[in-house]
Design a protein around this motif. Structure first.
Motif, short mmCIF file in Angstrom:
data_model
loop_
_atom_site.label_atom_id
_atom_site.label_comp_id
_atom_site.label_asym_id
_atom_site.label_seq_id
_atom_site.Cartn_x
_atom_site.Cartn_y
_atom_site.Cartn_z
N VAL A 133 2.52 -7.25 5.47
CA VAL A 133 2.37 -5.19 5.03
C VAL A 133 3.55 -4.51 4.23
O VAL A 133 4.75 -5.07 5.33
CB VAL A 133 1.47 -4.55 5.78
CG1 VAL A 133 1.75 -3.05 4.85
CG2 VAL A 133 0.14 -4.99 5.60
N LYS A 154 -6.84 -3.77 10.91
CA LYS A 154 -6.03 -4.56 12.37
C LYS A 154 -7.20 -4.39 13.60
O LYS A 154 -7.94 -5.65 14.33
CB LYS A 154 -4.93 -3.81 12.82
CG LYS A 154 -4.04 -4.54 14.13
CD LYS A 154 -3.02 -3.75 15.06
CE LYS A 154 -2.20 -3.92 15.97
NZ LYS A 154 -0.91 -3.57 16.63
N LYS A 198 -5.02 -9.88 9.28
CA LYS A 198 -3.44 -9.74 9.55
C LYS A 198 -2.92 -10.79 8.21
O LYS A 198 -1.54 -11.05 8.23
CB LYS A 198 -3.48 -10.54 10.73
CG LYS A 198 -3.81 -10.94 12.38
CD LYS A 198 -3.78 -12.21 12.81
CE LYS A 198 -4.68 -11.52 14.80
NZ LYS A 198 -4.53 -12.53 15.60
N LEU A 209 2.70 -0.83 13.35
CA LEU A 209 1.69 -1.38 12.99
C LEU A 209 2.14 -3.03 12.45
O LEU A 209 1.10 -3.58 11.69
CB LEU A 209 0.98 -0.73 12.09
CG LEU A 209 0.14 0.52 12.52
CD1 LEU A 209 -0.88 1.73 11.12
CD2 LEU A 209 -0.37 0.19 13.35
N LEU A 229 -1.85 4.17 6.64
CA LEU A 229 -1.71 3.93 7.80
C LEU A 229 -3.07 3.51 8.94
O LEU A 229 -3.44 2.89 9.29
CB LEU A 229 -1.01 5.17 8.89
CG LEU A 229 0.71 5.17 8.28
CD1 LEU A 229 1.30 5.82 9.11
CD2 LEU A 229 1.54 3.97 8.26
N LEU A 244 -4.35 0.31 7.70
CA LEU A 244 -3.67 -0.81 9.07
C LEU A 244 -4.43 -0.69 9.89
O LEU A 244 -4.48 -1.86 9.91
CB LEU A 244 -2.46 -0.77 8.72
CG LEU A 244 -1.17 -0.78 6.96
CD1 LEU A 244 -0.24 -0.44 8.02
CD2 LEU A 244 -1.76 -1.76 6.10
N LYS A 245 -4.78 0.34 10.14
CA LYS A 245 -5.49 0.30 12.00
C LYS A 245 -6.29 -0.48 11.11
O LYS A 245 -7.11 -0.96 12.05
CB LYS A 245 -5.47 1.70 12.02
CG LYS A 245 -4.16 2.51 13.05
CD LYS A 245 -4.44 4.13 13.04
CE LYS A 245 -2.45 4.49 12.92
NZ LYS A 245 -2.83 5.64 13.22
N ALA A 280 4.20 2.72 10.81
CA ALA A 280 4.14 1.38 10.34
C ALA A 280 5.22 0.76 10.38
O ALA A 280 4.69 -0.43 10.82
CB ALA A 280 5.35 1.54 8.58
N THR A 333 0.89 -0.83 -0.19
CA THR A 333 -0.14 0.13 -0.17
C THR A 333 0.92 1.56 0.02
O THR A 333 2.11 1.16 0.94
CB THR A 333 -1.17 -0.50 1.43
OG1 THR A 333 -1.82 1.24 0.79
CG2 THR A 333 -0.21 0.09 2.59
N VAL A 350 4.47 -3.17 9.73
CA VAL A 350 4.49 -3.54 8.45
C VAL A 350 6.19 -3.76 8.02
O VAL A 350 7.38 -3.66 9.04
CB VAL A 350 5.04 -1.83 7.65
CG1 VAL A 350 5.81 -1.54 6.60
CG2 VAL A 350 3.64 -1.32 7.88
#
Length: 262
Positions: free
Chosen positions: A81, A73, A78, A99, A66, A69-70, A96, A56, A101
């Motif tokens: 990334v 999550k 899962k 999270l 971001l 991704l949140k 990132a 991404t 990445v």
């Protein structure tokens, strides 16, 4: 074997199409390559299919990388990334990493660098799935026994090997005792003393471990899995499975669908 899916999310059409084409040529049918123009579109794809690798951009209208991704999550998705961005933003990179990445690549990037990064990411994804699979199937008490070296060249080691080689049959204590040339009562005491499990519990746990493996890696009906694990009736097998696992074999298979790495 299910084809794994890679999703590319980038609001720049030229970049998105270029990444997709490069990965389709490299993949040669091994993976399904999908693309989305923004976060909401990607979010929709996640609701419809299992995404194994997400590539991404960071800066996108409506929902940046971001935030995507949140959201994923929070929903329990899962994927592995990778971020491909035109901006070397340190704060974004830190967030990132927090999270989860696995790579932060800067545009423009060569085809070779992209492919190398994707290969590494897919290898990591396979390792994660394999670990999750082992944790789901493995019985910790059985693993401890199987990993012991101090049982070598003992009657218990021979007894364990006999059981492990005959899981598709009904196995009696006397049958195994005769095989290792011991009295049944003595074998029973010795088995519990050296493994911390009764003979019958060890057999049940081994059979259920085999059953879980068959449930996750095959499409065999429950009746056949019961037969393959040495149970005469599916009804008894289902009852026993539920006692140990808390759910029926069918629900176990359904809840674990698409999680096996095989």
């Amino acid at each position: 074997m299910n084809t794994k899916t890679i999703l590319i999310v980038d609001d720049e059409q030229t970049t998105r199409q270029g990444l997709k084409k490069t990965l389709e040529i490299w993949s040669n049918g091994r993976y399904e390559i999908l693309s989305a123009a923004d976060g909401p579109e990607a979010d929709e794809l996640f609701n419809k299919t299992k995404i194994h690798l997400l590539i991404t951009d960071i800066y996108m209208p409506e929902m940046d990388g971001l935030k995507l991704l949140k959201n994923l999550k929070d929903k329990g998705h899962k994927p592995v990334v990778m971020i491909v961005s035109g901006y070397p933003d340190f704060e974004y990179a830190q967030e990132a990493i927090r999270l989860g990445v696995v790579n932060y690549l800067l545009k423009p990037l060569s085809k070779q660098k992209l492919i190398e990064a994707v290969e590494q990411a897919m290898e990591m994804e396979a390792n994660i799935e394999r670990t999750d699979y082992i944790e789901k199937v493995a019985d910790q008490k059985i693993l401890r026994i199987d990993g012991r070296n101090d049982l070598s060249k003992t009657p218990i080691k021979e007894a364990l090997a006999y059981v492990n080689n005959n899981l598709n049959k009904q196995i009696s204590l006397k049958e195994v005792a005769d095989f290792v040339h011991l009295n049944s009562s003595y074998l029973s005491v010795l088995f519990k003393e050296q493994t911390s499990l009764t003979f019958s519990e060890y057999i049940t746990r081994k059979k259920l471990q085999l059953a879980k493996n068959l449930l996750l890696t095959t499409e065999l009906p429950i009746e056949e899995i019961a037969h393959e694990t040495g149970y005469q009736t599916a009804k008894y097998f289902i009852k026993l499975f539920k006692e140990f696992e808390g759910i029926t074999p069918s629900k176990y298979r359904k809840s674990s669908m698409n999680e096996s790495p095989f």
